[in-house]
Design a protein around this motif. Structure first.
Motif, PDB file in Angstrom:
ATOM      1  N   GLY A  94      84.723  -4.536  12.840  1.00  0.00           N
ATOM      2  CA  GLY A  94      85.808  -3.868  12.132  1.00  0.00           C
ATOM      3  C   GLY A  94      86.351  -4.660  10.966  1.00  0.00           C
ATOM      4  N   ARG A  95      85.932  -5.927  10.822  1.00  0.00           N
ATOM      5  CA  ARG A  95      86.389  -6.759   9.712  1.00  0.00           C
ATOM      6  C   ARG A  95      85.454  -6.603   8.507  1.00  0.00           C
ATOM      7  NH1 ARG A  95      89.334 -11.405  10.754  1.00  0.00           N
ATOM      8  NH2 ARG A  95      89.373 -11.519   8.465  1.00  0.00           N
ATOM      9  N   VAL A  96      86.012  -6.774   7.325  1.00  0.00           N
ATOM     10  CA  VAL A  96      85.198  -6.809   6.112  1.00  0.00           C
ATOM     11  C   VAL A  96      84.673  -8.233   5.945  1.00  0.00           C
ATOM     12  CG1 VAL A  96      85.173  -6.559   3.596  1.00  0.00           C
ATOM     13  CG2 VAL A  96      86.465  -4.939   5.001  1.00  0.00           C
ATOM     14  N   VAL A  97      83.369  -8.355   5.852  1.00  0.00           N
ATOM     15  CA  VAL A  97      82.742  -9.664   5.740  1.00  0.00           C
ATOM     16  C   VAL A  97      81.912  -9.717   4.459  1.00  0.00           C
ATOM     17  CG1 VAL A  97      82.646  -9.966   8.243  1.00  0.00           C
ATOM     18  CG2 VAL A  97      80.700  -8.948   7.048  1.00  0.00           C
ATOM     19  N   VAL A 187      77.686  -9.427  -0.879  1.00  0.00           N
ATOM     20  CA  VAL A 187      77.898  -8.039  -0.467  1.00  0.00           C
ATOM     21  C   VAL A 187      79.083  -7.981   0.488  1.00  0.00           C
ATOM     22  CG1 VAL A 187      76.899  -6.056   0.731  1.00  0.00           C
ATOM     23  CG2 VAL A 187      75.468  -7.457  -0.775  1.00  0.00           C
ATOM     24  N   LEU A 188      80.066  -7.162   0.179  1.00  0.00           N
ATOM     25  CA  LEU A 188      81.219  -6.962   1.041  1.00  0.00           C
ATOM     26  C   LEU A 188      81.061  -5.649   1.795  1.00  0.00           C
ATOM     27  CD1 LEU A 188      84.093  -7.950  -1.428  1.00  0.00           C
ATOM     28  CD2 LEU A 188      83.145  -9.344   0.422  1.00  0.00           C
ATOM     29  N   ALA A 189      81.204  -5.704   3.113  1.00  0.00           N
ATOM     30  CA  ALA A 189      81.072  -4.497   3.927  1.00  0.00           C
ATOM     31  C   ALA A 189      81.749  -4.733   5.275  1.00  0.00           C
ATOM     32  CB  ALA A 189      79.608  -4.126   4.134  1.00  0.00           C
ATOM     33  N   ARG A 190      82.015  -3.652   5.971  1.00  0.00           N
ATOM     34  CA  ARG A 190      82.690  -3.743   7.267  1.00  0.00           C
ATOM     35  C   ARG A 190      81.656  -3.898   8.380  1.00  0.00           C
ATOM     36  NH1 ARG A 190      87.823  -3.007   8.095  1.00  0.00           N
ATOM     37  NH2 ARG A 190      88.043  -2.010   6.043  1.00  0.00           N
ATOM     38  N   ALA A 191      81.846  -4.912   9.213  1.00  0.00           N
ATOM     39  CA  ALA A 191      80.928  -5.155  10.330  1.00  0.00           C
ATOM     40  C   ALA A 191      81.085  -4.064  11.387  1.00  0.00           C
ATOM     41  CB  ALA A 191      81.179  -6.528  10.937  1.00  0.00           C
ATOM     42  N   THR A 192      79.983  -3.487  11.796  1.00  0.00           N
ATOM     43  CA  THR A 192      80.021  -2.389  12.765  1.00  0.00           C
ATOM     44  C   THR A 192      79.221  -2.668  14.036  1.00  0.00           C
ATOM     45  OG1 THR A 192      78.147  -1.341  11.610  1.00  0.00           O
ATOM     46  CG2 THR A 192      80.378  -0.649  10.970  1.00  0.00           C
ATOM     47  N   ALA A 193      78.330  -3.656  14.014  1.00  0.00           N
ATOM     48  CA  ALA A 193      77.508  -3.921  15.199  1.00  0.00           C
ATOM     49  C   ALA A 193      76.905  -5.314  15.103  1.00  0.00           C
ATOM     50  CB  ALA A 193      76.401  -2.881  15.334  1.00  0.00           C
ATOM     51  N   VAL A 194      76.514  -5.840  16.235  1.00  0.00           N
ATOM     52  CA  VAL A 194      75.749  -7.077  16.287  1.00  0.00           C
ATOM     53  C   VAL A 194      74.796  -6.972  17.457  1.00  0.00           C
ATOM     54  CG1 VAL A 194      77.473  -8.270  17.725  1.00  0.00           C
ATOM     55  CG2 VAL A 194      75.848  -9.606  16.393  1.00  0.00           C
ATOM     56  N   ASP A 195      73.551  -7.383  17.271  1.00  0.00           N
ATOM     57  CA  ASP A 195      72.582  -7.297  18.359  1.00  0.00           C
ATOM     58  C   ASP A 195      71.523  -8.374  18.209  1.00  0.00           C
ATOM     59  OD1 ASP A 195      70.141  -6.249  16.864  1.00  0.00           O
ATOM     60  OD2 ASP A 195      71.585  -4.686  16.391  1.00  0.00           O
ATOM     61  N   GLY A 204      75.229  -5.830  11.913  1.00  0.00           N
ATOM     62  CA  GLY A 204      75.151  -4.495  11.346  1.00  0.00           C
ATOM     63  C   GLY A 204      76.367  -4.192  10.489  1.00  0.00           C
ATOM     64  N   LEU A 205      76.115  -3.725   9.270  1.00  0.00           N
ATOM     65  CA  LEU A 205      77.176  -3.336   8.333  1.00  0.00           C
ATOM     66  C   LEU A 205      76.894  -1.898   7.925  1.00  0.00           C
ATOM     67  CD1 LEU A 205      76.832  -6.541   6.134  1.00  0.00           C
ATOM     68  CD2 LEU A 205      78.497  -6.206   7.957  1.00  0.00           C
ATOM     69  N   GLY A 206      77.244  -0.963   8.794  1.00  0.00           N
ATOM     70  CA  GLY A 206      76.839   0.410   8.559  1.00  0.00           C
ATOM     71  C   GLY A 206      75.326   0.506   8.640  1.00  0.00           C
ATOM     72  N   ALA A 207      74.702   1.026   7.578  1.00  0.00           N
ATOM     73  CA  ALA A 207      73.243   1.160   7.561  1.00  0.00           C
ATOM     74  C   ALA A 207      72.537  -0.131   7.185  1.00  0.00           C
ATOM     75  CB  ALA A 207      72.839   2.268   6.582  1.00  0.00           C
ATOM     76  N   LEU A 215      75.680 -14.479   6.922  1.00  0.00           N
ATOM     77  CA  LEU A 215      77.129 -14.350   6.818  1.00  0.00           C
ATOM     78  C   LEU A 215      77.695 -15.461   5.950  1.00  0.00           C
ATOM     79  CD1 LEU A 215      79.743 -12.931   7.861  1.00  0.00           C
ATOM     80  CD2 LEU A 215      79.729 -14.559   9.752  1.00  0.00           C
ATOM     81  N   ARG A 216      78.505 -15.081   4.928  1.00  0.00           N
ATOM     82  CA  ARG A 216      79.047 -16.051   3.989  1.00  0.00           C
ATOM     83  C   ARG A 216      80.555 -16.225   4.115  1.00  0.00           C
ATOM     84  NH1 ARG A 216      74.897 -17.559   4.310  1.00  0.00           N
ATOM     85  NH2 ARG A 216      73.192 -17.726   2.798  1.00  0.00           N
ATOM     86  N   GLY A 217      81.242 -15.263   4.691  1.00  0.00           N
ATOM     87  CA  GLY A 217      82.681 -15.411   4.822  1.00  0.00           C
ATOM     88  C   GLY A 217      83.347 -14.109   5.228  1.00  0.00           C
ATOM     89  N   LEU A 218      84.674 -14.178   5.416  1.00  0.00           N
ATOM     90  CA  LEU A 218      85.478 -13.022   5.779  1.00  0.00           C
ATOM     91  C   LEU A 218      86.374 -12.645   4.600  1.00  0.00           C
ATOM     92  CD1 LEU A 218      86.656 -14.061   9.368  1.00  0.00           C
ATOM     93  CD2 LEU A 218      84.682 -12.678   8.751  1.00  0.00           C
ATOM     94  N   ALA A 219      86.508 -11.361   4.386  1.00  0.00           N
ATOM     95  CA  ALA A 219      87.397 -10.886   3.330  1.00  0.00           C
ATOM     96  C   ALA A 219      88.749 -10.567   3.934  1.00  0.00           C
ATOM     97  CB  ALA A 219      86.813  -9.642   2.651  1.00  0.00           C
ATOM     98  N   ALA A 220      89.803 -10.692   3.141  1.00  0.00           N
ATOM     99  CA  ALA A 220      91.135 -10.353   3.615  1.00  0.00           C
ATOM    100  C   ALA A 220      91.220  -8.853   3.820  1.00  0.00           C
ATOM    101  CB  ALA A 220      92.178 -10.813   2.605  1.00  0.00           C
ATOM    102  N   ASN A 221      91.647  -8.445   5.022  1.00  0.00           N
ATOM    103  CA  ASN A 221      91.744  -7.014   5.327  1.00  0.00           C
ATOM    104  C   ASN A 221      93.121  -6.481   4.901  1.00  0.00           C
ATOM    105  OD1 ASN A 221      89.206  -6.961   6.287  1.00  0.00           O
ATOM    106  ND2 ASN A 221      89.751  -6.923   8.457  1.00  0.00           N
TER     107      ASN A 221
END
Length: 221
Positions: A94-97, A187-195, A204-207, A215-221
């Motif tokens: 749910g975080r933007v990474v 690339v900034l996107a919302r994390a939706t899955a990890v496997d 997983g970031l959507g598609a 992974l390079r960092g977390l964006a401020a939500n």
């Protein structure tokens, strides 16, 4: 896919695995003697093998066995580390990474890139493409003194809204003299899955799916 964050289970049978007796040439002297005796009994009496040579062969067998055991232990350690990555990735959901990728993720009709601060490059030309390499949208973005977030509304050059998905992109820096400067973007996107699949932990970031080490960092939500 296997090993999803929602289905992670604690390991069982660990004690039995640790306490199982170890057998093999390298750890069982009786096996060593048996092999040596068997080779002596079955050699050609008219062309006997030198005892030193036989001993060297058995030592080589033991060395190979030890290498196999080391590889097995390394695989177990890697599996444990990947399990730790799965657990540590749970708070990211749910975080933007920010990740390293050559594709951006269109989620809910929005996608973002983080462009670098101005240096040799004063502007950035961003080109979004489909899977076949056809240009969908391009934009020239001025670079500031700090990193700049560029947003794409998911529309192509004709204004048609495109479906959510992972789209290829290219980025080219433009210097003050109009020349080309090599730059990169996150690339900034919302994390939706990890496997965990095929020995890799993927985020997983959507598609869009990337290796966890991208992974390079977390964006401020």
């Amino acid at each position: 896919m296997s090993g999803s964050i929602g289905s992670t289970q604690p390991a069982t049978g660990g004690t039995a695995a640790r306490t199982a007796p170890t057998t093999g040439i390298g750890s069982d002297f009786n096996t060593f003697l048996t092999l040596l005796t068997t080779q002596l009994q079955n050699q050609d009496p008219t062309n006997a093998m030198d005892a030193n040579q036989m001993t060297q062969q058995l030592v080589q067998f033991a060395t190979v066995e030890q290498q196999i055991k080391v590889n097995t232990n390394l695989e177990r350690l890697l599996s444990v580390e990947q399990g730790n990555q799965l657990v540590s990735a749970a708070p990211l959901m749910g975080r933007v990474v920010e990740v390293e990728s050559d594709r951006l993720s269109l989620q809910g009709g929005q996608a973002q890139l983080r462009l670098p601060a101005a240096g040799e490059a004063r502007r950035a030309l961003v080109t979004v493409m489909d899977a076949s390499g056809r240009t969908l949208r391009s934009a020239e973005v001025p670079l500031g003194t700090t990193p700049t977030n560029w947003s794409w509304d998911g529309r192509d050059a004709a204004g048609t809204q495109l479906a959510d998905g992972a789209y290829r992109f290219a980025i080219r820096g433009i210097g003050a003299d109009g020349g080309t400067v090599t730059i990169s973007a996150g690339v900034l996107a919302r994390a939706t899955a990890v496997d965990r699949s095929e020995g890799e932990v993927r985020l997983g970031l959507g598609a869009l799916s990337v290796n966890f080490d991208k992974l390079r960092g977390l964006a401020a939500n």
